[in-house]
Design a protein around this motif. Structure first.
Motif, PDB file in Angstrom:
ATOM      1  N   GLN A  15       0.819  -1.224   0.000  1.00 33.92           N
ATOM      2  CA  GLN A  15       0.000   0.000   0.000  1.00 33.92           C
ATOM      3  C   GLN A  15       0.848   1.269   0.000  1.00 33.92           C
ATOM      4  O   GLN A  15       0.509   2.234  -0.684  1.00 33.92           O
ATOM      5  CB  GLN A  15      -1.063   0.034   1.085  1.00 33.92           C
ATOM      6  N   VAL A 174      -5.047   3.816  -0.248  1.00 37.96           N
ATOM      7  CA  VAL A 174      -6.181   3.533  -1.144  1.00 37.96           C
ATOM      8  C   VAL A 174      -6.158   2.087  -1.622  1.00 37.96           C
ATOM      9  O   VAL A 174      -7.149   1.572  -2.098  1.00 37.96           O
ATOM     10  CB  VAL A 174      -6.234   4.484  -2.363  1.00 37.96           C
ATOM     11  N   ARG A 175      -4.983   1.440  -1.513  1.00 37.66           N
ATOM     12  CA  ARG A 175      -4.912   0.043  -1.936  1.00 37.66           C
ATOM     13  C   ARG A 175      -4.917  -0.867  -0.714  1.00 37.66           C
ATOM     14  O   ARG A 175      -4.601  -0.448   0.387  1.00 37.66           O
ATOM     15  CB  ARG A 175      -3.629  -0.247  -2.716  1.00 37.66           C
ATOM     16  N   LYS A 177      -6.553  -4.168   1.690  1.00 30.20           N
ATOM     17  CA  LYS A 177      -7.804  -4.364   2.428  1.00 30.20           C
ATOM     18  C   LYS A 177      -7.624  -3.769   3.814  1.00 30.20           C
ATOM     19  O   LYS A 177      -7.532  -4.486   4.798  1.00 30.20           O
ATOM     20  CB  LYS A 177      -8.072  -5.875   2.515  1.00 30.20           C
ATOM     21  N   HIS A 181     -11.350   0.808   4.238  1.00 28.69           N
ATOM     22  CA  HIS A 181     -12.200   0.156   3.226  1.00 28.69           C
ATOM     23  C   HIS A 181     -13.228  -0.764   3.883  1.00 28.69           C
ATOM     24  O   HIS A 181     -14.375  -0.839   3.452  1.00 28.69           O
ATOM     25  CB  HIS A 181     -11.339  -0.645   2.247  1.00 28.69           C
ATOM     26  N   ASP A 185     -17.121  -0.064   3.424  1.00 31.83           N
ATOM     27  CA  ASP A 185     -17.989  -1.086   2.811  1.00 31.83           C
ATOM     28  C   ASP A 185     -19.214  -1.312   3.681  1.00 31.83           C
ATOM     29  O   ASP A 185     -20.346  -1.389   3.199  1.00 31.83           O
ATOM     30  CB  ASP A 185     -17.237  -2.422   2.679  1.00 31.83           C
ATOM     31  N   ARG A 301     -12.433   6.631  -2.629  1.00 35.65           N
ATOM     32  CA  ARG A 301     -13.194   5.387  -2.763  1.00 35.65           C
ATOM     33  C   ARG A 301     -14.563   5.676  -3.383  1.00 35.65           C
ATOM     34  O   ARG A 301     -15.025   4.951  -4.266  1.00 35.65           O
ATOM     35  CB  ARG A 301     -13.350   4.781  -1.364  1.00 35.65           C
TER      36      ARG A 301
END
Ligand SMILES: NC(=O)c1ccc[n+]([C@@H]2O[C@H](COP(=O)([O-])OP(=O)(O)OC[C@H]3O[C@@H](n4cnc5c(N)ncnc54)[C@H](OP(=O)(O)O)[C@@H]3O)[C@@H](O)[C@H]2O)c1
Length: 307
Positions: A15, A174-175, A177, A181, A185, A301
């Motif tokens: 990341q 941003v990358r 898991k 995020h 989600d 995102r």
């Protein structure tokens, strides 16, 4: 005209690595601050020549491969991000974790020393036990609670005094898991979350860290540096903040204690491992507030999700 500074990046697929390679090339990666510059300097497209190596391209546990890579490319600076970062998994896979985080880091320090490169190795707040009761400064004694923390501390010890060690904490980009995020989600799918409110720390947004590493590649100060976004927080506060950014109200995030986690995580984590960044701020501009960095990640995102 000066030739570009040649920078070799290990762990370039992670990341922080992906953002760092972009930034060194003069690009602004998704979610990065358009204004944060620790040293008031912009990055010219031809200032750096970047060689980003993923795990597939360079396994840092392979001493010969590390030597060969540095001898072949002769970088001015090595920014070492490759790491075994699965903190709970490491408790049952200690040999691999130590091979990567300790031996691998030692391999890079040795090869950098031999080839005259400056090494910048990224480490973690998990080298501390969290029992100090206030923010940690660079000179505080380390006492890791987990296999991961111990392996990173051993990696630091295998570095030389002239190497630069950067301790970051709670890295999110941003990358990958990462926690932002996962929370986002859940917030957008109408769910709820429970997060611990008894672990206090500092957030490090990957692109802000990457931009700071560029400044360190220019200045090559040596020694230990705490590099993190401004402000102290808890995992619950992050969840609550992300929920509110996404239009969820009071009932989205529930605070719990670490003892309530079920199943209990395998690794012990420090209760309070926030990093005091006074040393950084006395030489460079403070990193943005953690709320600013997390908001950028959430905005990015949302933009990606919009057709
Ligand atoms: N994530 C955090 O919360 C956190 C907090 C504090 C400090 N840090 C430190 O910050 C640095 C960057 O972390 P990150 O969040 O970018 O981690 P990351 O996303 O997990 O990236 C680490 C990279 O290292 C690679 N890698 C693993 N074993 C390797 C090996 N033997 N040889 C070469 N590459 C290998 C991984 O590749 P594969 O995935 O293909 O194996 C991955 O691309 C690390 O030093 C980490 O310890 C992270």
């Amino acid at each position: 005209m000066n030739r570009p500074t040649r920078v070799l990046v290990t762990g370039a697929g992670g990341q922080v690595g992906v953002d760092l390679v972009d930034i060194l090339a003069g690009a602004l990666p998704p979610g990065a601050s358009a204004t944060y510059s620790p040293d008031d300097l912009s990055i010219e497209e031809d200032e750096f020549e970047v060689l980003g190596l993923t795990h597939h391209e360079l396994d840092i546990t392979d001493r010969d491969a590390v030597n060969a890579a540095l001898h072949a490319t002769r970088p001015d600076v090595v920014i070492h991000l490759a790491a075994y970062t699965a903190v709970d998994q490491a408790e049952t896979d200690a040999a691999t974790c130590f091979a990567v985080n300790a031996t691998g880091t030692g391999n890079l320090s040795d090869a950098a020393h031999e080839t005259g490169a400056h090494l910048i190795a990224v480490s973690t707040d998990y080298v501390y036990d969290g029992r100090k009761g206030s923010a940690y400064v660079e000179t505080d004694p380390t006492n890791p609670l987990s296999v991961y923390g111990s392996s990173k501390r051993d990696g630091e010890l295998l570095c030389r005094p002239e190497d630069t060690i950067v301790r970051a904490s709670w890295v999110m980009g941003v990358r990958g898991k990462n926690v932002v995020h996962i929370i986002a989600d859940r917030a957008t799918s109408g769910g709820v979350v429970r997060f611990v409110n008894d672990q206090t720390g500092t957030v490090t947004v990957a692109s802000d860290l990457a931009r700071s590493l560029v400044t360190l590649a220019r200045t090559r100060p040596g020694g230990v540096w705490h590099v993190a976004n401004t402000g102290t927080t808890t995992w619950y506060d992050i969840a609550d903040y992300v929920g509110r950014l996404l239009g969820r109200g009071d009932h989205f995030a529930t605070p719990i204690t670490t003892a309530e986690l079920s199943p209990a995580p395998l690794a012990h984590r420090p209760e309070r491992s926030d990093l005091d960044t006074t040393k950084w701020r006395s030489r460079f501009h403070a990193m943005p507030e953690w709320t600013d960095g997390v908001a950028r990640l959430v905005r990015d995102r949302a933009q990606r999700a919009t057709p």
